[in-house]
Design an enzyme around this catalytic site. Structure first.
Site, mmCIF file in Angstrom:
data_model
loop_
_atom_site.group_PDB
_atom_site.id
_atom_site.type_symbol
_atom_site.label_atom_id
_atom_site.label_comp_id
_atom_site.label_asym_id
_atom_site.label_seq_id
_atom_site.Cartn_x
_atom_site.Cartn_y
_atom_site.Cartn_z
ATOM 1 N N LYS A 277 0.860 -1.284 -0.099
ATOM 2 C CA LYS A 277 0.109 0.239 0.166
ATOM 3 C C LYS A 277 0.774 1.151 0.030
ATOM 4 O O LYS A 277 1.944 1.154 -0.107
ATOM 5 C CB LYS A 277 -1.023 0.071 1.036
ATOM 6 C CG LYS A 277 -1.826 -1.376 1.237
ATOM 7 C CD LYS A 277 -2.828 -1.215 -0.005
ATOM 8 C CE LYS A 277 -3.539 -2.616 -0.127
ATOM 9 N NZ LYS A 277 -4.631 -2.982 0.984
HETATM 10 C C1 LIG Z 1 -5.422 -4.173 1.241
HETATM 11 C C2 LIG Z 1 -7.039 -4.013 1.037
HETATM 12 C C3 LIG Z 1 -7.810 -4.458 2.160
HETATM 13 C C4 LIG Z 1 -7.289 -5.141 3.182
HETATM 14 O O1 LIG Z 1 -5.992 -4.572 4.038
HETATM 15 P P1 LIG Z 1 -5.046 -5.653 4.955
HETATM 16 O O2 LIG Z 1 -4.441 -4.677 5.554
HETATM 17 O O3 LIG Z 1 -4.647 -6.305 3.597
HETATM 18 O O4 LIG Z 1 -6.016 -6.441 5.691
HETATM 19 C C5 LIG Z 1 -8.992 -3.631 2.067
HETATM 20 N N1 LIG Z 1 -9.615 -3.122 1.064
HETATM 21 C C6 LIG Z 1 -8.937 -2.739 0.156
HETATM 22 C C7 LIG Z 1 -9.490 -2.105 -1.134
HETATM 23 C C8 LIG Z 1 -7.626 -3.224 0.036
HETATM 24 O O5 LIG Z 1 -6.961 -3.055 -0.957
#
Ligand SMILES: *Cc1c(COP(=O)(O)O)cnc(C)c1O
Length: 375
Positions: free
Chosen positions: A180
């Site tokens: 991210k």
């Molecule tokens: C990555 C992601 C999540 C979940 O996040 P994690 O930290 O991996 O649990 C939820 N929604 C979206 C749109 C994502 O890209």
């Protein structure tokens, strides 16, 4: 192979983590407070609660909104499945509505029809970093007495009409997974402008513990006393990981600039190439680009995907529509129900997009896309 995403960890991040390891607090201590405060400053939210993942943030957000058995949540199929399943974990029923063709974000024109008297939350996703259409969605949630939740796993640092993500919706959730825009290894946060929602989020992520003597039912028990009034879980992000998150947050402006440069170089290098469609942005938003979603037309996505992988370009697909997962299929959701999202999925390839990508890597990717698409 050039990966499609990866973290950027520098010496300042490493030093920040080591400093906490040498100190008195490993978990809930001053660095949690400092990270949450910095998230509030960045997002314009009045309360941020850090937690162990973006999935946890969604679970906490829905719980704080009061979502429970028999309630409904309206959301988008063009997302990572956790946006929907975290509401199901609380007993809610999910109603998907299709997305808009340019942003791939939830289509406000379809939301109102999907709302029933059981709907508690409308959950949008800022796909690729592009904020949802807040000024169309807010009047709908206000009129229907529902709450707007924004899954901002892709968009910490984006703005909508000059306002930061985190200050736009009733509840905003972030993810700090390594791919991210900033990372704490695993991690996430819930942001809100509402004091009561913020306190409920805090308590749900802290086992439901109530420590304020004014609110206790049995305050005379003794100095050790604390109470649980509602179910909560332990979703606390420790000081060690908040140190990484806080250090990364200081680098977010630089991250956003580099991601914008990469996006612009792709746009220029791929402009005019036939057989593909490039991402676009609406004028009133300033996204931090988490993904570069290229659309490959004429049914050639798989062929181009394989050619790119064979050419050393680690592409990805984001996402298979959530309702195609067997967990939804088993509940009666069917392919074909959300044609805009499904068509997009059939065309999409995420090109490498991360801060450490060099200009020469980008040019290699651009050349590889030209070769693959020309066949
Ligand atoms: C990555 C992601 C999540 C979940 O996040 P994690 O930290 O991996 O649990 C939820 N929604 C979206 C749109 C994502 O890209």
């Amino acid at each position: 192979m050039i990966p499609y995403g990866r973290q950027s960890v520098d010496e300042s991040d490493i030093e920040a983590v080591v400093e906490v390891l040498r100190g008195d607090w490993l978990t809930t201590g001053p660095t949690v407070t400092a990270f949450e405060k910095a998230l509030e400053d960045l997002s314009g939210a009045t309360r941020c609660v850090s937690c162990t993942s973006g999935t946890a943030a969604l679970h906490i957000g829905y719980a704080a909104a009061g979502v429970g058995a028999g309630d409904e949540v309206v959301t988008t199929p063009m997302t990572f499945v956790a946006t929907a399943t975290s509401a199901m974990a609380l007993g809610a029923k999910v109603r998907f509505v299709d997305v808009e063709d340019d942003t791939l974000n939830i289509d406000p024109a379809l939301v109102e029809d999907a709302i029933t008297e059981r709907t508690k939350v409308v959950a949008g996703v800022d796909y690729a970093g592009h904020p949802i259409e807040i000024d169309e969605l807010r009047p709908i949630t206000e009129r229907t007495g529902t709450l707007l939740l924004e899954d901002a796993a892709h968009s910490i640092g984006s703005t909508y009409k000059g306002r930061p993500v985190g200050s736009l919706s009733d509840i905003t959730t972030f993810s700090f997974f390594p791919t991210k825009n900033l990372t704490s290894a695993e991690g996430g946060a819930v942001a809100t402008l509402d004091r009561e929602l913020g306190q409920r989020a805090h308590e749900f992520h802290f086992i439901g513990l109530v420590r304020d003597p004014e609110r206790m039912r049995h305050p005379d028990e003794g100095p050790w006393h604390q109470e649980v009034h509602e179910v909560g879980l332990n979703y606390r992000l420790p000081d060690v990981l908040c140190a990484l998150g806080l250090s990364q947050l200081r680098r977010l402006t630089a991250f956003k600039t580099r991601r914008a440069e990469i996006f612009a170089r792709y746009q220029e290098g791929l402009a005019g190439l036939e057989g593909v469609r490039l991402p676009t942005q609406r004028e009133h938003v300033d996204p931090i680009w988490h993904l570069y979603p290229l659309r490959v037309l004429e049914g050639r996505r798989r062929e181009v995907f394989d050619a790119l992988r064979n050419d050393g370009v680690g592409v990805q697909v984001n996402y298979m529509p959530a309702h195609w997962h067997p967990v939804f299929e088993d509940l009666g959701y069917r392919r074909g129900q959300f044609p805009v999202a499904e068509k997009f999925y059939g065309e999409e390839i995420s090109l490498p997009m991360f801060v450490g990508l060099r200009d020469s890597d980008i040019d290699h990717v651009i050349d590889a896309v030209h070769r693959a698409v020309r066949g």
